[in-house]
Design an enzyme around this catalytic site. Sequence first.
Site, PDB file in Angstrom:
ATOM      1  N   ARG A  12       0.829  -1.196   0.000  1.00 13.57           N
ATOM      2  CA  ARG A  12       0.000   0.000   0.000  1.00 13.57           C
ATOM      3  C   ARG A  12       0.870   1.255   0.000  1.00 13.57           C
ATOM      4  NH1 ARG A  12      -5.221  -1.451   1.320  1.00 13.57           N
ATOM      5  NH2 ARG A  12      -5.462  -3.495   2.315  1.00 13.57           N
ATOM      6  N   LYS A  20      -5.115 -18.485  -2.358  1.00 13.84           N
ATOM      7  CA  LYS A  20      -5.749 -17.395  -3.106  1.00 13.84           C
ATOM      8  C   LYS A  20      -4.876 -17.061  -4.317  1.00 13.84           C
ATOM      9  CE  LYS A  20      -7.612 -13.983  -0.844  1.00 13.84           C
ATOM     10  NZ  LYS A  20      -7.752 -12.848   0.106  1.00 13.84           N
ATOM     11  N   THR A  30     -14.804 -12.112  -5.471  1.00 17.19           N
ATOM     12  CA  THR A  30     -14.550 -10.704  -5.766  1.00 17.19           C
ATOM     13  C   THR A  30     -15.605 -10.070  -6.672  1.00 17.19           C
ATOM     14  OG1 THR A  30     -12.167 -11.227  -5.707  1.00 17.19           O
ATOM     15  CG2 THR A  30     -12.801  -8.989  -6.327  1.00 17.19           C
TER      16      THR A  30
END
Length: 488
Positions: free
Chosen positions: A77, A223, A281
């Site tokens: 981030r 994932k 998602t």
Amino acid sequence: MAFDLRRTKILATLGPATDGPGVLDDLIRAGVNVVRLNFSHGDAAHHAKRVEHVRAAAERQGREVGILADLQGPKIRIEKFAEGKVALKAGQAFDLVCRADAAPGDSSRVGVSYLGLVNDVGVGDTLLLDDGLIALKVLKVAGDTIGTEVLTDGVLSDRKGLNRLGGGLSLGALTAQDREHIVIAAKLEVDFLAVSFCRSAADMDEARRLARAAGSDAALVAKIERAEAIDRLDEIAEASDALMVARGDLGVEIGDAELPGLQKKIIRTALEHNRVVITATQMLQSMVDNPIPTRAEVLDVANAVIDGTDAVMLSAETASGQYPVKAVEAMVRICLGAERQFDHDTDFEKAPRNLQAADQAIAMAGMFIAEHIRVRAIIALTESGGTCRYLSRFRSAAPIYGLSRHAGARRRMALMRDVYPVDFDSMGQSTREAARSAIKRLHDLGLLANGDRVLITSGDHMELHGATNTLRLLQVGTDGAAEGLGVL
């Protein structure tokens, strides 16, 4: 015990919208099979409270509901801005500062959480911010600063995600925080542990080792959201219990045009490796604010179901949306509609050869028989749920009832397509007695009727994991028990 005979399972994320009185009961009643704890938010006490509420609601509703803990992983981030956000214009210069003491950002620069980013990018690379809404082109790398040119206008706010187009960042899948969260997940006795941003089988092996050392027997979910994971999909599938098509970061890294084909590839790979697969998602994203989905979202969910996904997942729709229960109800309707399009004729030419385990062979033989003589149900007497996983890799018109005395096994089966877990204890019974008792149990629940033909898989030693070696064809008698049609 309540039953919802829908083949595709529904996974719903918990959040503020699900914390209100009675909401969990409504979600489970509507059709939720597994709930997701997002470990990117909240602390251990917060998660423990939600686990307690889920278990209580599931018991009230008479349902087997699994719990999945989703690790945050090494999400890259940007850091915070002095004013909270900035407006960027295409063509302007914008620096990313890879330094722990970077000053709060402004319209010319901002810090990043991953200090090693400066070593992973080069001139000409494209960096994507805020799920790809803002693109930056790398012009130079000097010391701890990455100089870029803004390619797209946009407003950028604090702590938005950062990806490199094409992937290739070197940071590992498990952070120090993830390791702490694995211990927390073990104490909460979650049923599934999702590993974010895994790159290889080694990442999954490490997560499994840490989970087992902490006392957890959770199934491991990989994932798939990094570009490099696509090149190692087979090895990741072998090292995992389930795959998740995590379309957010994956779509950013590989580009949205490639995403539909890769989703189909991930689902197909999971089925080929006898693994469970979740599609996730933004499946019903518009329902965060609206009570009905768009037609495009309906088609998106339906296509995943038709492609063979075990489960479809709701994220913000249930965690923070205005209509969490309506979102689940919509998902149920779409799944049922799509399931009516299934072609139940199994193509056994695509079935795996050279099977290594007896339970795999029994599962394949059972599905072959079910396909050709049309039984009412397939009953698996199972300790771990493994036989049900193999059975569920084939499409069959017959439901699969997974009977187990272990609550954890039943909750893990709650994620498997076509499988319906049932509490059943065969301790102290012979295989013949257990078969008779199992049929009577399902008959009493209204799931079998007199005269129905069923297939039963079991093991000579009922209390051993992976010991399934017997397949029986039986008929429900007038007393709700079994009448032999033969032992196969």
